[in-house]
Design a protein around this motif. Structure first.
Motif, short mmCIF file in Angstrom:
data_model
loop_
_atom_site.label_atom_id
_atom_site.label_comp_id
_atom_site.label_asym_id
_atom_site.label_seq_id
_atom_site.Cartn_x
_atom_site.Cartn_y
_atom_site.Cartn_z
N LYS A 176 60.27 45.91 45.47
CA LYS A 176 59.42 44.90 44.86
C LYS A 176 58.36 44.50 45.88
N VAL A 177 57.12 44.85 45.61
CA VAL A 177 56.05 44.72 46.60
C VAL A 177 55.15 43.52 46.27
N TRP A 178 54.87 42.75 47.31
CA TRP A 178 53.82 41.73 47.25
C TRP A 178 52.69 42.17 48.17
N ALA A 179 51.47 42.14 47.64
CA ALA A 179 50.28 42.54 48.39
C ALA A 179 49.64 41.30 48.99
N GLY A 180 49.65 41.22 50.32
CA GLY A 180 49.06 40.08 51.00
C GLY A 180 47.61 40.35 51.37
N ARG A 216 66.42 49.90 47.80
CA ARG A 216 65.88 49.75 46.45
C ARG A 216 66.14 48.32 45.96
N GLY A 217 65.09 47.69 45.45
CA GLY A 217 65.21 46.33 44.95
C GLY A 217 64.86 45.26 45.95
N ASP A 218 64.70 45.63 47.24
CA ASP A 218 64.27 44.65 48.24
C ASP A 218 62.87 44.14 47.91
N THR A 219 62.58 42.94 48.42
CA THR A 219 61.25 42.34 48.24
C THR A 219 60.51 42.38 49.57
N VAL A 220 59.37 43.04 49.60
CA VAL A 220 58.61 43.26 50.84
C VAL A 220 57.16 42.84 50.63
N ALA A 262 42.00 42.95 44.81
CA ALA A 262 43.31 43.57 45.04
C ALA A 262 44.04 43.79 43.71
N ARG A 263 44.02 42.81 42.84
CA ARG A 263 44.69 42.96 41.54
C ARG A 263 44.07 44.12 40.75
N ARG A 264 42.75 44.25 40.85
CA ARG A 264 42.05 45.28 40.09
C ARG A 264 42.28 46.67 40.69
N GLU A 265 42.08 46.81 41.99
CA GLU A 265 42.13 48.13 42.62
C GLU A 265 43.56 48.61 42.87
N LEU A 266 44.47 47.69 43.14
CA LEU A 266 45.86 48.09 43.40
C LEU A 266 46.70 48.10 42.14
N ASN A 267 46.13 47.57 41.05
CA ASN A 267 46.84 47.53 39.76
C ASN A 267 48.19 46.83 39.92
N MET A 268 48.14 45.65 40.56
CA MET A 268 49.36 44.90 40.85
C MET A 268 49.19 43.44 40.43
N GLU A 269 50.26 42.87 39.91
CA GLU A 269 50.30 41.44 39.65
C GLU A 269 50.76 40.67 40.88
N GLY A 270 51.59 41.31 41.70
CA GLY A 270 52.14 40.63 42.87
C GLY A 270 51.18 40.59 44.03
N VAL A 271 50.12 39.81 43.87
CA VAL A 271 49.11 39.64 44.92
C VAL A 271 49.14 38.19 45.38
N VAL A 272 49.14 37.97 46.69
CA VAL A 272 49.17 36.61 47.23
C VAL A 272 48.10 36.45 48.30
#
Length: 302
Positions: A167-171, A140-144, A180-190
Motif C-alpha cells: 500500500k503506497v503513499w506518494a509523498g 505484501r500489505g505493508d503501508t509505505v 502527482a495524482r494525475r501522472e502517477l494515477n494514484m489516490e494515495g498522495v500526501v
C-alpha cells in the motif's frame, strides 16, 4: 575519444571537454560507443567534492553513471552480447564517446525504446527498485510512504512497491499534489509539507526516502515503532531517536534487474520523464540545468 573531464573540485567551470585515451578493455568487459549519457544529482555532488568520503576520485576524472549506446567489442569471456547490440548500463565515466564496463552491468535496450532515451534509466530505476527490494523489503500489505514521488527515483520505487503488493503513499510538496495524482494515477498522495495532511496518514510500516534532509522529518511520527526509514540521500535524521530503523543506501549496477525495469518502461508501466538534451560539448550548461530542472532527466548526447 572526446570526454568531459573534471580537473578539480568546484562549480561547472571545473569541467572541460578534451581528448582522453579510451578506457582499458579486459576479457570480461563490453566496450560501448555512447549514444547518450544521463546526468544525476550525484554527478554534481562529486564535482563539488561532497562525495569524496564515499566515492573518492583522483584527477582528472570523467563523471557520469548512466549511458546508452551500441556495443563495439566484447571481451573473450563475455556471453550474451555482441557488436551492434543496443545497450544501457550503470557505469563509471559516462560523459564520453566510449565506455568500457563489465558485462554484468549492461542490459539490452528494448526494441520499442529510443536508444538515446534509454540513457535516462539505469541509475534512477535501479536506485528506486533496490531501495524497495533490498532495503525496505516490505511484506505484501505493508503501508509505505515514498518521498519525492514525482522524481525519477521515486517513480521507480513506487513501481517496485506496487509489484510487491504494498500500500503506497506518494509523498510530494503541496504544489505537486495534483500533478502527482494525475501522472502517477494514484489516490494515495500526501503533501508532506502540510501538517494537516500528514496528520491524516495511516500508521506507516516504512518510509522510502528519495529527498533527504528535513523533508522526511514531518512523517517520522507516523511510522510505527521499529519501522524502517531508508534513504538514498543520507542517514535519516531523527529516525533512530524515535525508535525507528534508519539506513542510508547506495545503489549498485545490476544488468538483469535493469533489463526487467526497461521492459516495464517499454510497456508504459513506468514513466521516467526527460526534461532536456544537450550535446556533450555543453556539459557545463547541462549540469546547471539539471540542478534546477525539477523532476525530468537531463541527457548529454553524442
Amino acid at each position: 575519444m572526446k570526454a568531459v573531464v573534471l580537473k578539480s573540485f568546484g562549480d561547472v567551470d571545473a569541467l572541460a571537454v578534451q581528448d582522453m585515451p579510451e578506457p582499458e578493455f579486459g576479457p570480461g568487459d563490453v566496450k560501448v560507443r555512447v549514444t547518450a549519457a544521463g546526468i544525476n544529482p550525484v554527478d554534481s555532488k562529486i564535482r563539488r567534492g561532497e562525495m569524496q568520503e564515499l566515492m573518492p576520485v583522483t584527477f582528472p576524472t570523467i563523471l557520469g553513471r548512466d549511458v546508452s549506446g551500441e556495443v563495439m567489442e566484447v571481451g573473450a569471456n563475455v556471453k550474451g552480447f555482441q557488436p551492434g547490440d543496443r545497450v544501457m548500463g550503470m557505469v563509471h565515466g559516462g560523459y564520453a564517446e566510449v565506455v568500457v564496463a563489465p558485462a554484468n552491468v549492461w542490459a539490452k535496450v528494448p526494441h520499442s525504446l529510443e536508444l538515446r532515451d534509454a540513457a535516462a534509466l539505469p541509475m534512477v530505476t535501479l536506485t528506486g527498485a533496490q531501495l524497495i527490494e533490498e532495503q525496505v523489503k516490505p511484506a505484501r500489505g505493508d503501508t509505505v510512504l515514498i518521498t519525492g514521488a514525482l522524481g525519477a527515483v521515486g517513480r521507480a520505487a513506487i513501481h517496485a512497491a506496487h509489484a510487491l503488493g504494498v500500500k503506497v503513499w506518494a509523498g510530494v510538496r503541496a504544489q505537486q499534489a495534483e500533478q502527482a495524482r494525475r501522472e502517477l494515477n494514484m489516490e494515495g498522495v500526501v503533501a508532506i509539507d502540510r501538517p494537516e495532511e500528514v496528520a491524516k496518514l495511516p500508521t506507516l510500516d516504512a518510509v522510502a526516502d528519495t529527498v533527504g534532509g528535513k523533508a522526511v522529518t514531518p512523517v517520522l511520527d507516523k511510522v510505527k515503532r521499529g519501522g524502517k526509514v531508508c534513504s538514498v540521500v543520507g542517514e535519516p535524521v531523527g529516525a533512530k531517536e524515535r525508535g525507528l530503523v534508519g539506513s542510508f543506501f547506495l545503489s549498485h549496477p545490476d544488468g538483469p534487474r535493469l533489463a526487467r525495469l526497461a521492459e516495464s518502461v517499454a510497456k508504459g508501466e513506468l514513466l521516467i520523464p526527460i526534461a532536456q538534451t544537450f550535446p556533450l560539448d555543453a556539459a557545463k550548461e547541462a549540469q546547471k540545468h539539471a540542478e534546477t530542472a525539477g523532476t525530468g532527466k537531463v541527457l548529454l548526447v553524442n
